[in-house]
Motif scaffolding. Structure first.
Motif, mmCIF file in Angstrom:
data_model
loop_
_atom_site.group_PDB
_atom_site.id
_atom_site.type_symbol
_atom_site.label_atom_id
_atom_site.label_comp_id
_atom_site.label_asym_id
_atom_site.label_seq_id
_atom_site.Cartn_x
_atom_site.Cartn_y
_atom_site.Cartn_z
ATOM 1 N N TRP A 184 4.750 6.334 -9.028
ATOM 2 C CA TRP A 184 3.309 6.156 -9.205
ATOM 3 C C TRP A 184 2.865 6.988 -10.398
ATOM 4 C CZ3 TRP A 184 -0.453 7.074 -4.493
ATOM 5 C CH2 TRP A 184 -1.722 6.579 -4.799
ATOM 6 N N LEU A 185 2.259 6.331 -11.383
ATOM 7 C CA LEU A 185 1.868 6.996 -12.623
ATOM 8 C C LEU A 185 0.436 7.524 -12.553
ATOM 9 C CD1 LEU A 185 3.355 4.549 -15.276
ATOM 10 C CD2 LEU A 185 4.417 6.558 -14.206
ATOM 11 N N SER A 186 0.204 8.596 -13.289
ATOM 12 C CA SER A 186 -1.136 9.159 -13.458
ATOM 13 C C SER A 186 -1.369 9.402 -14.942
ATOM 14 C CB SER A 186 -1.249 10.480 -12.686
ATOM 15 O OG SER A 186 -2.556 11.000 -12.791
ATOM 16 N N GLY A 187 -2.495 8.912 -15.447
ATOM 17 C CA GLY A 187 -2.840 9.101 -16.852
ATOM 18 C C GLY A 187 -3.285 10.523 -17.132
ATOM 19 N N GLY A 230 0.815 -1.212 0.000
ATOM 20 C CA GLY A 230 0.000 0.000 0.000
ATOM 21 C C GLY A 230 0.847 1.259 0.000
ATOM 22 N N ARG A 231 1.996 1.222 -0.671
ATOM 23 C CA ARG A 231 2.929 2.331 -0.796
ATOM 24 C C ARG A 231 3.622 2.713 0.513
ATOM 25 N NH1 ARG A 231 -1.345 2.311 -2.872
ATOM 26 N NH2 ARG A 231 -2.386 3.616 -1.344
ATOM 27 N N VAL A 232 3.532 1.852 1.504
ATOM 28 C CA VAL A 232 4.155 2.091 2.806
ATOM 29 C C VAL A 232 5.221 1.023 3.034
ATOM 30 C CG1 VAL A 232 3.739 2.174 5.293
ATOM 31 C CG2 VAL A 232 2.021 3.084 3.713
ATOM 32 N N PRO A 233 6.445 1.425 3.401
ATOM 33 C CA PRO A 233 7.467 0.416 3.692
ATOM 34 C C PRO A 233 7.079 -0.408 4.916
ATOM 35 C CG PRO A 233 8.291 2.632 4.176
ATOM 36 C CD PRO A 233 6.935 2.787 3.570
#
Length: 169
Positions: free
Chosen positions: A99-102, A71-74
């Motif tokens: 993290w990509l954004s269209g 969840g994007r947390v180490p």
């Protein structure tokens, strides 16, 4: 590595490569692994979306190589073969996350007639993966997987807002 500033990234599904560009010149190219379910933008498809994107968020810059993220947390874990054997079903996200954004409404942003197609909401990343995982062939759940040393290198060369284009060939 060169001191040239990265101005964009080009991900090519057919060749399973990620190229770094400075203006119109390729300055580095990496072998990657994209979605094993092919190309697509539908929510929960496990496919890699095409089109124009940006790096929306850089995550994990101070973490060690092979740091495990959920969840994007180490998690505090450092991936090794023993940990992999303990959790064989995990989709390992290691070392760094881009993290990509269209940018294209109805293609990779928002919704279309098939439902959600938003790259950011689908949690599509460029990220590290266990070194035992193959590169150069599609094996991911839709993300773009890279070798850990290479995602760490790439992470330092790009900024949030860097354009990322994903093409079939």
């Amino acid at each position: 590595m060169t001191n040239k500033r990265v101005t964009s990234l080009l991900i090519t599904i057919r060749t399973q490569t990620l190229a770094l560009y400075s203006n119109d010149a390729i300055i580095k190219q990496y072998a990657i692994s994209t979605g094993k379910n092919g190309i697509g933008s539908r929510q929960d498809s496990g496919c890699t979306p095409l089109g124009q994107h940006i790096i929306a968020q850089k995550i994990g810059g101070n973490e060690p190589s092979h740091a495990v993220f959920i969840g994007r947390v180490p998690t505090g874990e450092i991936y090794n073969a023993s940990l992999g054997a303990q959790f064989p079903k995990r989709d390992w996200i290691l070392s760094r996350i881009l993290w990509l954004s269209g940018l294209e409404e109805g293609i990779n942003k928002g919704c279309n007639d098939q439902g959600g197609c938003d790259t950011f909401d689908r949690y599509i990343y460029i990220h590290g993966t266990p070194d035992s995982e193959p590169m150069g062939a599609p094996y991911s759940h839709g993300c773009i997987r890279m070798r850990n040393d290479e995602i760490i290198e790439l992470f330092e060369l790009v900024q949030e807002g860097t354009p990322v284009t994903i093409v079939e060939s």
